[in-house]
Structure formats: C-alpha cells, structure tokens
Design an enzyme around this catalytic site. Structure first.
Site: not given
Length: 751
Positions: A391, A475
C-alpha cells in the site's frame, strides 16, 4: 472533531524566529527589522562571531511548499526535449530531497529552533557560520505515458534560470535519470480511468447482464496492481487486475458496495493506453443477495436504531494545550521534534530529542516513519491469491491520507497540519487538516500507597499524539506516534474499514475464510507494517556512536547457582554485523533490543540506551516460494539493522509495483554485512497481525491495534516521570454526579 478549539496550520514553511544563542532562549513574538539587526549585533559581540542575515524561511526538513511543488513541476516540464515529451509527462511524486545530517545540524544550531550551537563540532577559532543554508531540492518521479518510461529528476529550487519555453522561474534541473524495468505507483486518476474503461467494455457489460446487472452505475471497479507472478506481469507493460463489486441502489452513495463481490470475471487492463487486454467470464457465480446488515451509516439510514444511552463526554483545555509549535517544530513536556510529510510514507517525525535538565537536549532519533506495508491473503483461489497489496510502494500512504475536516477521531485542543501533493498532471492539491496533533489523558502514570501511613501518591499520564489516517480501497489505517512524560515513544497502527470479501455458490464453504452472511465469506489475510527508525541515541548529527544489543531472558541451569530452581537472568548479545542482526521476536524469552551509545554513560557507569519492545507480532504464513515474498523478502524477519546510508529508504526497493527482481531492497543491502559495533544505526522493525475474520467484523471492522514501544533503558539517571505534578482529587464530585474539577494537567472530563 475538536470540542474546544481547532487551529489549522499548513504543512508549509514559516518564517523562523530570530537568532537565539541557545535552545533556552525563547524567540520573540515579533520584531522589526531594526530590532533584528540590533539583536544580531548583540549576539555577535557576546559570542565573538558574525551572524549573517539569512534568506531561508524554510527549515531544510520542512515539506515542500505548494509553490515549490509548482516550480519543480514547471522546471521538469520545461526541460522536456519536445512538446510531445512534455505532454506525455505524468507526475507520480514530488518530494523534498532531505539534506545531509550536517546541514540539519547547522540549521538547528543557528537558523531555526531549537537554536542549539552545540550540535556542531567545535573548531579552532570559533565556528564559521555561512550566510545561508544550501538550496532546497525536490525529487520528482515522472512517468512518461507515451514511452512507458519512468524517470527521476532532481531540481534545485532557489536559483533563477531561463526556461526553454520563455520567461523565468526559480528552478534548475540538477539531474534526470531514466530507471529501466520498473513501474511507479498508481495514481487515483488512473484508477478512475480504469473503472470507466472496464464499465464501458462490451463483453464486461454482457457478463454483468448475465448476473442481472444492466445499470453500470451500480458497478464498482477497484483496480489492483498486478503484482508479479510470472513474466506476463513484467514491468514492460503497466498493468492492473481489477476486482469487481456491485451495489444494490445507485442513488445511495453511502451503501456498502463491498457487500456484493462479483466472482468469476477476469480482467487485465493496460493502464498506459487504458485498454482491456484480457477478458474472460470464467465462472458464473450468482451475486450474493443484498445483506440487510451490510450498511454502516448511522440510525435509520442503515435500517437500524442507534444507542440512546451514550452521554456526552467533553474534553476541554481552558488554558490551552501544553505543546508549543513554531512552524513544524514541536515542544511538549521536555520532548521536541519536527513534523514532516511525504506522498509515500505520510507523516514523518524528525530530530526527536528530550531536554534532560543539566544534560540539556539529548537526541533520541533522527527520523521515524512507516515506510512500507504489505497485505497478503491466504486463499489460493482466484482472484484472492493475487491480493498482496504494497500500500505504500504501489499507492502511497500519504497521497491517500484523509482530510480530517470530514471526521476526526481526536478530542480536545487539536493542532492540524495540511499537506501538499502533485496530482497526475502536475497540478498541486492540498489535503487540509491532514495531520492531527493533540494531548490525551492516558490513565495512571504511576502510583504508590504506603500501607503503614495510608498516604498515597498518584500521577496521571499525559501523552502527545501525532497521527494521520489513510484509506486504501476498502481498508483504513491510522498511523500514530505517541510521546509520553516518562520518556517512552509508542508507535501504533489502528486497522479498520471494510473486509475484502468473496462470493460463494449456494451451499459452498471455504476453509480459507469465514462465512459472514449467506453467499459471502471473508478470506484470511495478514497485515504487515515496516517502521524505519534512524536512531541517534545521545548522538549529534554526523556522529556514529550507536550499537544494538539483543536481550533474552534465560533460566539458570539447576546447580550451585540455582539451588532453589527459581533463578533467571537477562543475557545480552551484541549484534556485530548486518547478517547477524536479522532477528525475530521471541515472547518466551522476553526478547527485546537496546540501541546504546558507546561513549555515553549514566550514573551507574553503564551505557545509555533506548530499547525496542515488541508488541504482538507474527511472520508470513506462506511457503518460502510464495510469489509475494519475491518482492517482500523483508517480511522474513521482524528486525533488521543497517548502518545509515543515503538512498536506503524503501525495504522492498523504490518500485515494488510489478517488480520482477527477487529480494530487492533491504534483503540485498544486508548482504554487504556491514559492521554495526559502532555505527549510525537504522532499525527496521516489521510487525503484523493475522486476521481471521469474525462475524463481528461486519459490516465494518472495529479498530484493531498493533505496534511497539521505544523505551529509555539507562538513558536517564532516574524516572523522568517523578516531576509530573499531582492532580487534585475529584473522587467525591464524581460520586455525587457533579462535573469533575479541572486537574493541574489541564483536562476536564464531564461524566
């Protein structure tokens, strides 16, 4: 959101306070030009040196101004060889080139707070102070959409130079380098374009029609980076393999679209040319029925009722906060440090030090940040086996940060900082209220009651919290650095958001996940984070006097030294080289690591230090040949230690997106096996959590906390918390249902 006062300060450069002779001299609130000149003359006569006027208004570590980003982009674009090259430029990152540590020391000594000349080595005849600091520089990662090339540019931001296209601007290209065989991080603009391309692709529309969906406004296309599983994923093409989801109501923007995953459709998108390269409707899995528990908005908007028995709790600070802020320089309870921000890491903490009485300002760390995270999934079925997101390296934690104007988890008097980024086309975007800083009451700091006299002493703990939150697809991640009054520093990550689901055939179950609703399951997965800590325990910038010791608790062997079989002790081992310092957590031996200064001692004659104390942790639950471990070899150990080297910042290499090279980054650097017995130490701590989803994690996952502590270990001669003032007792008022009295710590809690 703030309950008393909100103040917003941009992450940008502010004029420094006037020159002070030491860190104890408070900067004046304002001064005229004549007063500043008179003050400089006084300083010159007092300390026997000439203090030159300084042109800089930005500390060398301040994040780039919006104007500086614009100049850097304009400079690079103007340097393009042809109009075609210039028009093809896409700007992935524009970031500050952080200067050498000696430059930071010079700035902190004479140009900016903490104004500490002792940071510089003494020289014969007194210090020679330059009239200005070296010019600031920007580093740009540029993707050429036409040629599929990635290049890195360094731009100096202060000198005026004529551009090739006419006019003038304040920028100069120092270098430009094409980096072969890489793909830079994806951008939000590309994600939006990819979604549109897929939704307009006729075979995709036909596949969705088979599943009963003709309204493309219901469809969500989440582009995921392709990773690297075979030569087909090589960086010669810029690829995405999207995941598909479908809402039930197109006019409900807050509906949880992740509650209806679309299984069986394979899509491969060329992100350079924005075309679908491969499409296959492999398996017709019916769309899950709309789960009545799918939504997470409040009250009736989700078809439920909110609790009615939650009383207001207000945190107010009538005298204001205990911290002081000058630009990006923060002072709080003997701590001081600087706040920075990068597109990739998000928040960065620089120049962490503690003011320790007569010993003065004592450095602890030069730079603290979260440099990478990896989320591998444990389901071998398509498409979940390829879900292993990097990420930070594939998307950018900073670029995906929230504006906390849209909702803040902090209470009390809050100090906000903005952040500036380039967008894909070179424009400047600002995330307002990106970083949040506030004080928190943290329960008991220490307590003792004398059973003979009945007298008791208790102190409440206060901590300073600096944080930001980002969203990457489904998320959310909150990243926190907490500073405590007893000298501890805590790193914490809070995980929340929505599970990434899969769809099931009627009657089907999967052992690689948890069924959470009819036709829905959540695959098992792990979250790993890498904290990079450039330590400087009692070291001035440029000094290399740190070492790392591993401590394990051992049970004494039965015998003469352990006749009662109760003995145990702490055994220390010096980690002498990089290969020796690849270590894993061991809770059974209470394993921890101490960074010590080899030339600084405490009152007992022992070396001063700070220790890294692990929290709960794990290692990858994957075979040694797992494809994602080619790019994430740094996950194989919880601790790595390297000597500081410029350019060694990203544990998986700078470009993990579609990276075909196994073990790039940290796992390759340590093969040099550089000595660590006395060095400028960098700790790389890998910590993670294994997530076995629960029904209670749906429709939104309650926060899960993971992290670690940096604790003083022989750094102080006694507890630094001993001088925290007591709080007046408010027990009787609370028992009688009255509002609590203000404490000396400055907090009021209404119960």
């Amino acid at each position: 959101m703030a309950t008393v006062e909100e103040k917003t300060t941009p992450i940008c450069c502010q004029k420094p306070a006037s020159v002070a002779t030491s860190s104890n001299d408070p900067p004046p609130k304002s001064a005229s030009t004549k007063e500043l000149k008179d003050r400089k003359k006084t300083i010159s006569s007092d300390i026997g040196i000439t203090v030159m006027a300084r042109a800089q208004t930005c500390h060398p570590l301040d994040p780039l101004l919006a104007a500086e980003i614009s100049v850097a982009v304009a400079t690079v674009r103007a340097a393009g060889a042809t109009p075609e090259v210039r028009d093809s430029m896409r700007f992935i990152e524009v970031d500050l080139v952080e200067p050498e540590k000696q430059v930071v020391a010079l700035a902190d000594a004479y140009f900016f707070p903490p104004f500490q000349p002792s940071l510089l080595p003494r020289t014969k005849g007194g210090p020679v102070i330059p009239s200005k600091l070296p010019p600031r520089k920007a580093r740009l990662v540029v993707y050429n959409k036409k040629s599929n090339e990635t290049s890195i540019w360094i731009v100096e931001l202060t000198e005026v130079h004529a551009t090739t296209r006419g006019g003038h601007h304040r920028g100069k290209v120092i270098s430009s380098t094409v980096v072969p065989d890489v793909q830079p991080p994806m951008d939000a603009v590309e994600y939006a374009e990819c979604e549109a391309v897929v939704k307009h692709f006729p075979p995709f529309r036909e596949a969705m029609k088979k599943r009963g969906i003709e309204d493309m406004d219901l469809v969500m296309v989440d582009p995921w980076c392709a990773g690297y599983h075979s030569e087909a994923d090589s960086p010669s093409r810029r690829l995405a393999k999207p995941l598909i989801f479908c809402r039930t109501e197109s006019d409900c923007p807050m509906e949880n679209g992740y509650a209806r995953p679309v299984e069986g459709i394979h899509v491969l998108v060329d992100m350079q040319n924005m075309v679908v390269l491969e499409f296959e409707d492999r398996k017709l899995v019916p769309l899950p029925q709309a789960d009545p528990l799918r939504n997470y908005t409040s009250g009736e908007t989700r078809g439920g009722v909110d609790r009615s028995d939650v009383k207001p709790l207000q945190i107010i600070q009538p005298d204001g906060p205990s911290f002081r802020v000058n630009g990006h320089f923060v002072q709080w309870q003997k701590w001081n440090f600087r706040i920075g921000f990068t597109p990739r890491e998000g928040m960065v903490i620089y120049s962490v030090a503690y003011v320790d009485g007569s010993r003065g300002r004592r450095p602890v760390a030069h730079r603290l940040s979260f440099v990478e995270m990896v989320v591998p999934y444990g389901d071998p079925n398509d498409p979940h086996y390829r879900k292993n997101a990097f990420d930070a390296g594939e998307d950018g934690l900073g670029k995906n940060a929230h504006s906390l104007k849209k909702g803040c988890d902090c209470l009390g008097y809050i100090k906000y900082f903005n952040a500036h980024f380039t967008n894909f086309y070179g424009g400047v975007e600002t995330i307002e209220n990106c970083v949040c800083m506030h004080e928190e009451d943290h329960g008991m700091l220490w307590k003792h009651q004398d059973w003979r006299t009945g007298l008791a002493e208790v102190r409440r703990s206060r901590r300073l919290t600096v944080s930001f939150v980002c969203t990457v697809a489904n998320y959310e991640y909150g990243f926190y650095w907490h500073f405590y009054q007893d000298g501890k520093i805590e790193a914490e990550v809070k995980l929340t958001g929505i599970l990434s689901l899969g769809a099931l055939q009627q009657g089907e179950t999967r052992k690689y996940g948890t069924t959470i609703a009819p036709g829905l399951y959540a695959p098992v997965h792990q979250h790993f984070f890498v904290a990079r800590m450039d330590m400087a325990v009692d070291c001035k910038p440029g000094e290399a006097f740190n070492q790392v010791v591993e401590v394990n608790v051992k049970v004494e062997e039965p015998g003469q030294n352990n006749v009662h079989n109760n003995a145990f002790y702490a055994e220390e081992k010096l980690l002498k080289s990089e290969l020796e310092a690849m270590r894993d957590c061991d809770p059974l031996s209470a394993r921890h690591w101490i960074v010590r200064n080899t030339r600084s001692v405490n009152r007992t004659g022992n070396l001063t230090g700070y220790k890294l104390v692990p929290g709960s942790n794990c290692l990858p639950l994957a075979g040694s040949e797992a494809k994602f471990l080619r790019r994430a070899a740094f996950l194989k150990h919880n601790l790595w230690v390297t000597p500081y080297a410029r350019g060694e910042l990203h544990p998986g290499g700078e470009f993990p997106n579609q990276n075909p090279r196994a073990g790039e980054g940290l796992a390759t650097w340590v093969k040099q096996n550089r000595p660590l017995e006395e060095a400028d130490i960098v700790l790389w701590y890998v910590f993670g959590v294994t997530h076995i989803p629960r029904l209670e994690d749906w429709p939104v996952m309650p926060v899960e906390h993971i992290g670690f502590m940096l604790m003083p270990h022989g750094f102080f001669n006694s507890s630094p918390a001993i001088d925290v003032p007591p709080s007046p007792s408010d027990l009787d008022d609370k028992e009688n249902g009255m509002p609590a009295k203000p404490s000396q710590n400055g907090l009021i809690a209404k119960l």
